[in-house]
Structures are given as C-alpha cells and as structure tokens.
Design a protein around this motif. Structure first.
Motif, mmCIF file in Angstrom:
data_model
loop_
_atom_site.group_PDB
_atom_site.id
_atom_site.type_symbol
_atom_site.label_atom_id
_atom_site.label_comp_id
_atom_site.label_asym_id
_atom_site.label_seq_id
_atom_site.Cartn_x
_atom_site.Cartn_y
_atom_site.Cartn_z
ATOM 1 N N TRP A 1 -2.385 6.322 -1.318
ATOM 2 C CA TRP A 1 -3.604 5.511 -1.480
ATOM 3 C C TRP A 1 -4.457 5.613 -0.222
ATOM 4 N N CYS B 1 -18.693 -0.057 16.246
ATOM 5 C CA CYS B 1 -18.369 1.376 16.136
ATOM 6 C C CYS B 1 -19.504 2.286 16.602
ATOM 7 N N ALA C 1 -14.669 6.929 10.426
ATOM 8 C CA ALA C 1 -14.299 5.715 9.688
ATOM 9 C C ALA C 1 -13.614 6.051 8.379
ATOM 10 N N ASN C 2 -14.114 7.086 7.714
ATOM 11 C CA ASN C 2 -13.607 7.406 6.374
ATOM 12 C C ASN C 2 -14.074 8.817 6.029
ATOM 13 N N ARG D 1 -4.210 -5.579 3.942
ATOM 14 C CA ARG D 1 -4.166 -4.148 3.631
ATOM 15 C C ARG D 1 -5.549 -3.503 3.562
ATOM 16 N N ASN E 1 -9.737 4.940 12.711
ATOM 17 C CA ASN E 1 -11.033 4.537 13.252
ATOM 18 C C ASN E 1 -10.802 3.841 14.595
ATOM 19 N N GLY F 1 -15.041 -3.995 2.570
ATOM 20 C CA GLY F 1 -15.041 -2.540 2.770
ATOM 21 C C GLY F 1 -15.937 -1.769 1.833
ATOM 22 N N ASN F 2 -15.887 -2.111 0.560
ATOM 23 C CA ASN F 2 -16.652 -1.340 -0.422
ATOM 24 C C ASN F 2 -18.156 -1.470 -0.188
ATOM 25 N N THR G 1 0.862 -1.182 0.000
ATOM 26 C CA THR G 1 0.000 0.000 0.000
ATOM 27 C C THR G 1 0.898 1.231 0.000
ATOM 28 N N GLY H 1 -21.643 0.929 12.442
ATOM 29 C CA GLY H 1 -20.630 -0.096 12.680
ATOM 30 C C GLY H 1 -21.138 -1.499 12.432
ATOM 31 N N ALA H 2 -20.285 -2.457 12.770
ATOM 32 C CA ALA H 2 -20.594 -3.870 12.552
ATOM 33 C C ALA H 2 -21.909 -4.215 13.225
ATOM 34 N N ARG I 1 -14.600 10.178 3.291
ATOM 35 C CA ARG I 1 -15.585 10.244 2.212
ATOM 36 C C ARG I 1 -16.993 9.945 2.739
ATOM 37 N N ILE I 2 -17.097 9.057 3.747
ATOM 38 C CA ILE I 2 -18.409 8.791 4.364
ATOM 39 C C ILE I 2 -18.846 10.037 5.137
ATOM 40 N N ARG J 1 -8.124 7.544 -0.101
ATOM 41 C CA ARG J 1 -9.333 6.719 0.047
ATOM 42 C C ARG J 1 -9.987 6.844 1.423
HETATM 43 N N1 ACO Z 1 -3.634 -0.086 -0.541
HETATM 44 C C1 ACO Z 1 -3.679 -0.223 -1.892
HETATM 45 N N2 ACO Z 1 -4.682 -0.830 -2.524
HETATM 46 C C2 ACO Z 1 -5.686 -1.324 -1.778
HETATM 47 C C3 ACO Z 1 -5.698 -1.233 -0.367
HETATM 48 C C4 ACO Z 1 -4.615 -0.589 0.242
HETATM 49 N N3 ACO Z 1 -4.535 -0.443 1.565
HETATM 50 N N4 ACO Z 1 -6.827 -1.828 0.095
HETATM 51 C C5 ACO Z 1 -7.505 -2.253 -0.976
HETATM 52 N N5 ACO Z 1 -6.804 -1.983 -2.105
HETATM 53 C C6 ACO Z 1 -7.172 -2.285 -3.491
HETATM 54 C C7 ACO Z 1 -8.114 -3.462 -3.598
HETATM 55 O O1 ACO Z 1 -7.401 -4.669 -3.602
HETATM 56 C C8 ACO Z 1 -8.785 -3.170 -4.927
HETATM 57 O O2 ACO Z 1 -7.927 -3.569 -5.959
HETATM 58 P P1 ACO Z 1 -8.518 -4.241 -7.308
HETATM 59 O O3 ACO Z 1 -9.369 -3.176 -7.929
HETATM 60 O O4 ACO Z 1 -7.278 -4.571 -8.080
HETATM 61 O O5 ACO Z 1 -9.300 -5.438 -6.862
HETATM 62 C C9 ACO Z 1 -8.872 -1.639 -4.976
HETATM 63 O O6 ACO Z 1 -7.878 -1.181 -4.033
HETATM 64 C C10 ACO Z 1 -10.233 -1.083 -4.594
HETATM 65 O O7 ACO Z 1 -10.666 -1.730 -3.393
HETATM 66 P P2 ACO Z 1 -11.980 -1.286 -2.635
HETATM 67 O O8 ACO Z 1 -12.195 -2.157 -1.450
HETATM 68 O O9 ACO Z 1 -13.106 -1.189 -3.638
HETATM 69 O O10 ACO Z 1 -11.556 0.202 -2.177
HETATM 70 P P3 ACO Z 1 -12.440 1.323 -1.552
HETATM 71 O O11 ACO Z 1 -12.364 2.543 -2.371
HETATM 72 O O12 ACO Z 1 -13.812 0.822 -1.187
HETATM 73 O O13 ACO Z 1 -11.663 1.659 -0.189
HETATM 74 C C11 ACO Z 1 -11.916 1.198 2.181
HETATM 75 C C12 ACO Z 1 -11.483 0.649 0.794
HETATM 76 C C13 ACO Z 1 -11.032 2.359 2.504
HETATM 77 C C14 ACO Z 1 -11.774 0.068 3.186
HETATM 78 C C15 ACO Z 1 -13.397 1.680 2.107
HETATM 79 O O14 ACO Z 1 -14.182 0.716 1.466
HETATM 80 C C16 ACO Z 1 -14.008 1.991 3.460
HETATM 81 O O15 ACO Z 1 -13.634 2.916 4.140
HETATM 82 N N6 ACO Z 1 -15.062 1.219 3.831
HETATM 83 C C17 ACO Z 1 -15.873 1.510 5.018
HETATM 84 C C18 ACO Z 1 -15.215 1.149 6.300
HETATM 85 C C19 ACO Z 1 -16.198 1.423 7.429
HETATM 86 O O16 ACO Z 1 -16.882 2.416 7.436
HETATM 87 N N7 ACO Z 1 -16.367 0.493 8.343
HETATM 88 C C20 ACO Z 1 -17.465 0.673 9.315
HETATM 89 C C21 ACO Z 1 -17.030 0.946 10.618
HETATM 90 S S1 ACO Z 1 -15.821 -0.195 11.196
HETATM 91 C C22 ACO Z 1 -16.520 -1.097 12.504
HETATM 92 O O17 ACO Z 1 -17.683 -1.080 12.775
HETATM 93 C C23 ACO Z 1 -15.594 -2.019 13.268
#
Ligand code: ACO
Length: 322
Positions: A34, A114, A251-252, A153, A279, A214-215, A30, A310-311, A254-255, A38
């Motif tokens: 990135w 969360c 958490a993010n 990652r 987070n 995540g997505n 990573t 959260g979860a 963008r959210i 993100r």
């Molecule tokens: N570095 C580089 N590339 C990465 C990484 C990283 N750390 N992580 C994922 N990628 C890659 C993936 O492998 C994927 O590659 P591919 O297109 O070749 O398959 C690409 O990046 C896109 O992956 P996505 O999962 O679609 O990336 P996204 O833009 O969704 O970002 C993230 C991922 C940051 C995890 C986002 O989805 C997110 O923030 N999700 C919400 C998390 C959240 O709110 N959780 C709730 C609370 S947590 C709790 O309750 C415990």
C-alpha cells in the motif's frame, strides 16, 4: 558587472537507523505494498536520540564546505530551514555557526515547512545579488520522526529525517537563474503541526503532531507545482526542453511524476530519493540535489529545476545553471 549566486558545494546527511514499511506495518494497519504503490516510499531514516537538527546540519555543511574548498570562516551568512529546531531559540543556524567555529557571520532560521530550502535559496540569492553577502551556506535539516504520530497511518508512513546543504558564492557568471516563492494561509487546516508550548485546552491532545488531510493536499500540490513550472519557464524565457534535471521535493512519486509529465520530462531526468528517505521536509530538495551532484548525474553547465510544496501552503522553485 552582474552578480550571480553560484553553487560551489553540496552536502547531505542521513541518520543510520532505517525504518522500513514492514517495520511500520507491525504497529499500524498498513502494508509495504500500500505504502509503496501510493507514495513510492520503501524506507526512511530515523535520527538517533542524541541527534538534533543542528548536529545533522553540521555534517551536511562540512561536506559542502569541503567540496567548495573554502574555510568555514569565509562564510558570511548561514540560513537554516527547519520545522524541527533544536531549541525555540537560539536559532538552529546560530547553533550551527557555533558548531562550525565561525565567529563573525549572520545566522538565522526560516520556517516554510517542506518549501523551506527553496525559500532559503531565494533569500540567499537576494543577499548575494545585492552585494550584502558573498558566501552563503543554506541548510535544510529535519527530524520529522519526532513530529509524527506513529499511530496515525495517514502520516507516519510518509516522513523521514536528514539534512542537506548548499554553499553559494558570488560570481560574475550565471548560477541561480531565478527563484519564485509563494504562500497562502487559506488552507492552513489541511496540513499543520500545533506547537505544544502554545497548546490550549481545546487542542492539547493533538499538539506536537503532524496533522494532514492527505488527499486534499495531494490535489492542490499537483496543480500548484504545475503552475510554478510555467511561472519559472516564462520568467526565464525558456522552453521545457531547456531543463536538464528536475530536483523535486520528495513527498510522493505520483506528485513528482505529474510535475515531470508537465515538463514532458522522462523520469530518468528526475532525481528521486524518496524510496529510501521518505519526505524529509525542508531537507529533501537539498538532499536530492546533493545526490545528483555527487553521483555525477548533474554536470556543470546543466540547468536544474528545484521545486517544493509544503504546509502553509508554501511553494516555490529555484532554477539553477549548475
Ligand atoms: N495504509 C493503508 N491504508 C491507508 C493508509 C495506510 N498507510 N493511509 C490511508 N489509508 C486508507 C484511508 O483510510 C482510506 O480508506 P477509506 O477509503 O476506507 O476511507 C484510503 O486508504 C484512501 O485514503 P486517501 O487519503 O484518499 O489516500 P491517498 O491515495 O490520497 O494517499 C497519501 C494518501 C499517501 C497521504 C497522499 O494523499 C499524499 O501523498 N498526500 C500528499 C502529501 C504531501 O504532499 N504533503 C505535502 C508536503 S508535507 C509538508 O509540508 C510537511
């Protein structure tokens, strides 16, 4: 006379060790750019080997007690939200009670991932409003770094450790305006952490680690948080412009930005701690609230919307007149 829950103190604690995006990118594939683009995260704090949810909770709680200017012994109820308790039992809240030297109060933990702090605030508010308690200490304390698979990652970039606290007291003037909490187990597989002690042969390899799609979580979080904003405003017959501060679960970015857009609120009115904390699960909203109060951005009389997702999934909000 109406009874309300008023915030009389806040506190927060972050462990000393900082783990940057660069540190992580030395071990998994990573990069700082990135992760930052993100998520909005640059670094997170990591608890020391001798720290626990209760030791971190104690520091945050003492700050809140000192701000309130009360004795710990005056507290009637302690609710700790955590997904990383020191022990299966006693509860982290009981361990905190002992650490604070309180002989006679009720203490229990709640687990709503969360959203834990919002759930705890909602329970605390109901105890106060019904007259079952006056002074209630609410703490969110988490050592997420011990649930993270540092080779994954997709999750290891997101989480950090810390504790946040709020002390509430009964009052005849309005404080917490309303709380709204929800759960839906339908999407349990999108975000979960198997309990190692309950592991079976089939799932023992993933036991103990956060597992997230995540997505998919991202999309549901954005929609759900949009709905909770509408629900909260409607319940209080308020307009978007009545909210002075948004204190979101961190958490993010963008959210968070999507929720701010929904409120037509500029990011200057959003308390953001994500960049240097990541987070921290149930601690995050309380840490952000504490930061906004202590640096003087959140002023007495202002209306603050706390929200989390959260979860579970679990989600909720607390609308507070500070
Ligand atoms: N570095 C580089 N590339 C990465 C990484 C990283 N750390 N992580 C994922 N990628 C890659 C993936 O492998 C994927 O590659 P591919 O297109 O070749 O398959 C690409 O990046 C896109 O992956 P996505 O999962 O679609 O990336 P996204 O833009 O969704 O970002 C993230 C991922 C940051 C995890 C986002 O989805 C997110 O923030 N999700 C919400 C998390 C959240 O709110 N959780 C709730 C609370 S947590 C709790 O309750 C415990």
């Amino acid at each position: 006379m109406n009874r309300y829950s008023k915030v009389i103190g806040t506190g927060g604690y972050l462990p000393e060790t900082i783990r940057t995006n660069e540190d992580i990118s030395r071990h998994v594939d990573t990069s700082d750019s990135w992760i930052y683009e993100r998520t909005g995260i640059k670094s997170r704090r990591i608890a020391g080997a001798d720290e626990t949810a209760s030791s971190m909770a104690e520091i945050a709680a003492i700050q809140a007690i000192e701000m309130a200017g009360i004795e710990a012994g005056e507290i009637d109820l302690i609710i700790v939200a955590t997904g990383t308790p020191d022990r299966v039992y006693p509860s982290t809240a009981c361990l905190l009670q002992e650490r604070l030297g309180i002989q006679n109060c009720v203490s229990f933990d709640i687990q709503a991932a969360c959203s834990g702090a919002i759930f705890a605030l909602s329970i605390a508010d109901k105890f106060i409003k019904t007259g079952a308690a006056d002074k209630v200490l609410v703490v969110g304390s988490e050592i997420c770094s011990r649930l993270v698979d540092w080779t994954d990652r997709g999750t290891c970039i997101l989480f950090g450790d810390g504790a946040g606290a709020v002390l509430l007291d009964s009052a005849d003037e309005v404080g917490i305006l309303s709380t709204h909490i929800h759960s839906d187990g339908e999407f349990e597989d999108l975000l979960y952490c198997p309990n190692p002690q309950a592991a079976t042969e089939a799932n023992k390899d993933e036991a103990g680690f956060i597992n997230m799609r995540g997505n998919e979580v991202f999309k549901i979080a954005v929609n759900t948080l949009g709905r909770i904003v509408d629900e909260t405003l409607a319940a209080n017959d308020m307009e978007k412009t009545d909210i002075d501060w948004l204190v979101p679960h961190q958490a993010n970015t963008r959210i968070i930005a999507a929720t701010a857009r929904k409120l037509r609120m500029s990011m200057e009115h959003v308390i953001l701690t994500l960049e240097n904390q990541g987070n921290t699960s149930s601690a995050s909203v309380l840490l952000a609230f504490n930061e906004g109060v202590r640096d003087g951005r959140i002023q007495r009389g202002q209306v603050v919307l706390l929200e989390a997702f959260g979860a579970g999934f679990t989600w909720g909000s607390a609308l507070i007149k500070y």
